[in-house]
Design a protein around this motif. Structure first.
Motif, PDB file in Angstrom:
ATOM      1  N   ILE A  81      -0.729   4.322  -7.416  1.00 45.07           N
ATOM      2  CA  ILE A  81      -2.205   4.466  -6.905  1.00 45.07           C
ATOM      3  C   ILE A  81      -1.970   4.315  -5.389  1.00 45.07           C
ATOM      4  O   ILE A  81      -1.239   3.454  -4.590  1.00 45.07           O
ATOM      5  CB  ILE A  81      -2.950   3.299  -7.311  1.00 45.07           C
ATOM      6  CG1 ILE A  81      -3.223   3.076  -8.735  1.00 45.07           C
ATOM      7  CG2 ILE A  81      -4.383   3.410  -6.593  1.00 45.07           C
ATOM      8  CD1 ILE A  81      -3.781   1.829  -9.294  1.00 45.07           C
ATOM      9  N   TYR A  82      -2.417   5.273  -4.678  1.00 47.42           N
ATOM     10  CA  TYR A  82      -2.176   5.568  -3.272  1.00 47.42           C
ATOM     11  C   TYR A  82      -3.296   5.013  -2.544  1.00 47.42           C
ATOM     12  O   TYR A  82      -4.532   4.706  -2.961  1.00 47.42           O
ATOM     13  CB  TYR A  82      -1.993   6.989  -2.957  1.00 47.42           C
ATOM     14  CG  TYR A  82      -0.612   7.664  -3.513  1.00 47.42           C
ATOM     15  CD1 TYR A  82       0.556   7.198  -3.107  1.00 47.42           C
ATOM     16  CD2 TYR A  82      -0.570   8.160  -4.667  1.00 47.42           C
ATOM     17  CE1 TYR A  82       1.706   7.786  -4.014  1.00 47.42           C
ATOM     18  CE2 TYR A  82       0.269   8.783  -5.357  1.00 47.42           C
ATOM     19  CZ  TYR A  82       1.729   8.403  -4.964  1.00 47.42           C
ATOM     20  OH  TYR A  82       2.845   8.960  -5.437  1.00 47.42           O
TER      21      TYR A  82
ATOM     22  N   THR B 207       0.723  -1.158  -0.193  1.00 49.53           N
ATOM     23  CA  THR B 207       0.019  -0.031  -0.015  1.00 49.53           C
ATOM     24  C   THR B 207       0.869   1.502   0.158  1.00 49.53           C
ATOM     25  O   THR B 207       1.885   1.448   0.914  1.00 49.53           O
ATOM     26  CB  THR B 207      -0.882  -0.126   1.152  1.00 49.53           C
ATOM     27  OG1 THR B 207      -1.655  -1.252   1.357  1.00 49.53           O
ATOM     28  CG2 THR B 207      -1.997   1.211   1.089  1.00 49.53           C
TER      29      THR B 207
ATOM     30  N   CYS C 167       3.024   0.410 -10.759  1.00 52.28           N
ATOM     31  CA  CYS C 167       3.082   1.297  -9.390  1.00 52.28           C
ATOM     32  C   CYS C 167       4.306   2.289  -9.515  1.00 52.28           C
ATOM     33  O   CYS C 167       3.859   3.537  -9.045  1.00 52.28           O
ATOM     34  CB  CYS C 167       3.426   0.303  -8.194  1.00 52.28           C
ATOM     35  SG  CYS C 167       2.235  -0.759  -7.632  1.00 52.28           S
TER      36      CYS C 167
ATOM     37  N   ASN D 210       2.584   4.752 -12.477  1.00 48.28           N
ATOM     38  CA  ASN D 210       1.276   5.337 -12.366  1.00 48.28           C
ATOM     39  C   ASN D 210       0.897   4.794 -10.822  1.00 48.28           C
ATOM     40  O   ASN D 210       0.023   4.040 -10.814  1.00 48.28           O
ATOM     41  CB  ASN D 210       0.194   4.847 -13.314  1.00 48.28           C
ATOM     42  CG  ASN D 210      -0.994   5.441 -13.335  1.00 48.28           C
ATOM     43  OD1 ASN D 210      -1.109   6.651 -12.743  1.00 48.28           O
ATOM     44  ND2 ASN D 210      -2.013   4.877 -14.042  1.00 48.28           N
TER      45      ASN D 210
ATOM     46  N   GLU E 217      -4.248   2.246  -1.539  1.00 44.12           N
ATOM     47  CA  GLU E 217      -5.198   1.146  -1.807  1.00 44.12           C
ATOM     48  C   GLU E 217      -4.309  -0.130  -1.861  1.00 44.12           C
ATOM     49  O   GLU E 217      -2.954  -0.074  -2.440  1.00 44.12           O
ATOM     50  CB  GLU E 217      -5.681   1.394  -3.484  1.00 44.12           C
ATOM     51  CG  GLU E 217      -6.381   0.085  -3.787  1.00 44.12           C
ATOM     52  CD  GLU E 217      -7.198   0.489  -5.238  1.00 44.12           C
ATOM     53  OE1 GLU E 217      -7.289  -0.327  -5.850  1.00 44.12           O
ATOM     54  OE2 GLU E 217      -7.397   1.800  -5.372  1.00 44.12           O
TER      55      GLU E 217
ATOM     56  N   ILE F  53      -2.471  -3.351  -3.049  1.00 40.94           N
ATOM     57  CA  ILE F  53      -2.218  -3.909  -4.389  1.00 40.94           C
ATOM     58  C   ILE F  53      -1.576  -5.145  -4.212  1.00 40.94           C
ATOM     59  O   ILE F  53      -0.307  -5.265  -3.572  1.00 40.94           O
ATOM     60  CB  ILE F  53      -1.236  -3.033  -5.267  1.00 40.94           C
ATOM     61  CG1 ILE F  53      -2.157  -1.504  -5.317  1.00 40.94           C
ATOM     62  CG2 ILE F  53      -1.067  -3.463  -6.728  1.00 40.94           C
ATOM     63  CD1 ILE F  53      -1.439  -0.437  -5.898  1.00 40.94           C
TER      64      ILE F  53
END
Length: 463
Positions: free
Chosen positions: A64-65, A23, A59, A62, A67, A69
Motif C-alpha cells: 500500500i503506497y 510509508t 506490505c 500487497n 500511507e 503503516i
C-alpha cells in the motif's frame, strides 16, 4: 531510506518511541518491495523491538503506497498498584433511620455504635503490586513505578499480628476510624447530649457515659458501667456493671434499671429497679426494687415509700412509709433472684411431672394396641415420640430436683435480714424476714427490725 528496488521506504517513530511506521513511495518501475528492504530500513532507524512480521509480509505481498503503516509496537510500562487496607467493620456510620414494614420510620434503632470483642479482626493489609517494565521499539527499557506498601492504621487498644499484616482489638469496646489514619478501640462510649431520636437506642460492650437525659421509650445496654448525668425517664437501662444516675429516675411506671453490680441514684420514682449487689439513693418512691445485698437510703431525705422492696440482707433508711399510711412492702433476708428461681423451678417441676403422666398414659394405651396388633404406622410414630419425651422429661426432672435442693438450702440459710430505720417507720409498712411477717400498726422510731425465731422483733437502731 532508499531500497535496492525503486520503491522508497520512509521510517518514522512516535515521540514516545512506542510505535514505528513505514510509508512506501512507488518508483517509476513500480518493482515492489522485499522483506529485506523493509528490515534494512528498520535497522537503519534502530527499530529492533515489537516488529510485526505479519505487517511486513502484507506490505511485501500487497504493498500500500503513500500511507503510514504501523510496523512495530513497543511495550508500555505498567505502573504498580499501591497496597491498601481492608476493613472488617463499617467505616461509614449511616445515621439514616430504618423504615419499618408498615412504613413507619424507626428512629430508635440507628446502630451508631460498632462494638467489637477482644481479639476480633479489625483490618488486614493488601500488599502492593509491583510495576512491569516496558520497552520502546528501539529496545530501550521504560521504567515502571512500583506500588507503595500500605501502612497499618494502628491506634489505641489494638495490636498487630506477628507478620504486621493484620490488626486486632486488644479489648472489648467501640471501634472508631479516626481521620482515615487510625483504628482505635475505646472501652467507654460517651454521648454528649440526650439519648433521643438523634442517637437511637444504645447497645455497647463497654461502659457508657451520657451527659444528658435518657428520654422515654429508649434503651441503654452496656457490658460495663452506665453513668448518666441527666434524668432518666420511662426508659430501660441495663448494665453488666454499675449504674450511676447523677440526678435520678422518673420512671412513670415503665422505667427500668437492671445492674449486674450496684445502682447509685439521687432519687428513683415509679420505676422497676434490680441490682445484683447494692442500691444507694436519697429517695425511692413507689417503685419495685430487687437488691441482692443492701438497700441504703441516706442523705437529706433517706426516704423509702410505696412499692415493694426485696432485699438480700439489709434495708437502711431514715423514713419508711408515710404519715398517710402508704402501703410499703419490704422483704429482706433472701436474695430475690434465689427466691424467684425457686419459684420458677417449682413451677417447671409441676408442669414436667404433669407432662410425664400424660406421656405415660399415651404409652400405656399405645402398648395395648401394639399387643393386639392394631398399631398403625402413625400410632407407632406417636409411641416412639412419647417414649423419647418421657426419657427427656425424666432426665430434666432429676436436674430440677437437684437444683431445688440447693435453692432450698440457700433459702433456709439466708434468714438473717434486717430493716434499720434512722428516723420513723409509719403504719402501712409490711415487713417480711424469711418466713416471718409483721405489719407496722403504730409509728416506730430509731429502731432495727430483725428476726428472732418465729417472730420479728424491734430492737435498738445500732443492733
Amino acid at each position: 531510506m532508499a531500497s535496492q528496488s525503486d520503491v522508497k521506504i520512509s521510517v518514522t517513530v512516535s515521540p514516545d518511541e512506542l510505535k514505528a511506521f513505514i510509508t512506501l513511495f512507488p518508483g517509476e518501475e513500480n518493482s515492489g518491495v522485499s522483506r529485506a528492504d523493509i528490515v534494512s530500513a528498520l535497522q537503519g532507524q534502530r527499530i529492533v523491538y515489537g516488529i510485526r512480521e505479519d505487517v511486513i509480509d502484507a506490505c511485501c505481498s500487497n504493498p500500500i503506497y503513500n500511507e503510514s503503516i504501523c510496523v512495530a509496537e513497543g511495550l508500555p510500562a505498567q505502573n504498580g498498584r499501591n497496597g491498601s487496607v481492608n476493613y472488617h467493620f463499617d467505616t461509614t456510620v449511616d445515621k439514616t433511620p430504618t423504615v419499618l414494614e408498615d412504613g413507619r420510620i424507626n428512629y430508635r434503632e440507628l446502630n451508631l455504635i460498632q462494638s467489637v470483642k477482644q481479639g476480633q479482626l479489625l483490618c488486614t493489609v493488601v500488599p502492593p503490586v509491583m510495576g512491569i517494565q516496558g520497552m520502546t521499539v528501539k529496545g530501550k527499557p521504560i521504567p515502571a513505578v512500583n506500588g507503595k506498601p500500605a501502612v497499618l492504621p494502628r491506634g489505641k487498644n489494638v495490636h498487630s499480628s506477628e507478620d504486621g499484616q493484620s490488626l486486632y482489638a486488644s479489648t472489648d469496646g467501640e471501634v472508631e476510624y479516626l481521620d482515615t489514619t487510625k483504628v482505635s478501640v475505646y472501652t467507654n462510649h460517651e454521648i454528649p447530649a440526650d439519648v433521643d431520636n438523634s442517637t437511637g437506642n444504645i447497645n455497647f460492650v463497654g461502659s457508657v457515659i451520657i451527659k444528658g437525659n435518657v428520654l422515654s421509650g429508649f434503651s441503654v445496654e452496656a457490658g460495663g458501667n452506665v453513668e448518666i448525668y441527666g434524668v432518666v425517664e420511662g426508659a430501660t437501662i441495663r448494665a453488666g456493671g454499675n449504674i450511676i444516675l447523677r440526678r435520678g429516675m422518673q420512671g412513670m411506671g415503665k422505667g427500668t434499671l437492671i445492674a449486674g453490680g450496684d445502682i447509685v441514684a439521687r432519687y428513683i420514682e415509679y420505676s422497676n429497679v434490680e441490682a445484683q449487689n447494692n442500691i444507694q439513693s436519697e429517695a425511692v418512691m413507689h417503685s419495685n426494687v430487687k437488691c441482692g445485698n443492701k438497700l441504703e437510703l441516706t442523705g437529706r431525705k433517706g426516704l423509702l415509700v410505696g412499692g415493694t422492696c426485696k432485699v438480700g440482707k439489709i434495708i437502711v433508711a431514715k423514713v419508711i412509709g408515710s404519715h398517710m399510711a402508704t402501703v410499703t412492702d419490704l422483704e429482706v433476708g433472701t436474695d430475690p433472684t434465689v427466691r424467684e428461681r425457686y419459684k420458677q423451678v417449682k413451677e417447671e417441676l409441676t408442669s414436667g411431672e404433669s407432662d410425664v403422666k400424660k406421656a405415660d398414659q399415651a404409652i400405656t394405651i399405645l402398648k395395648k394396641l401394639e399387643g393386639m396388633g392394631a398399631l398403625t404406622p402413625d400410632k407407632q410414630e406417636i409411641l416412639t415420640k412419647s417414649v423419647r419425651t418421657k426419657i427427656y422429661l425424666s432426665s430434666r426432672l432429676e436436674e430440677l430436683k437437684r437444683e431445688m435442693l440447693v435453692l432450698d438450702e440457700k433459702l433456709q440459710m439466708e434468714v438473717s435480714g434486717k430493716v434499720r430505720c434512722l428516723n420513723t417507720i409509719y403504719p402501712g409498712v409490711k415487713v417480711t424476714i424469711g418466713t416471718c411477717m409483721m405489719y407496722v400498726k403504730e409509728s416506730l422510731q430509731y429502731c432495727t427490725l430483725y428476726r428472732d425465731g418465729a417472730d420479728i422483733r424491734v430492737g435498738a437502731v445500732d443492733r
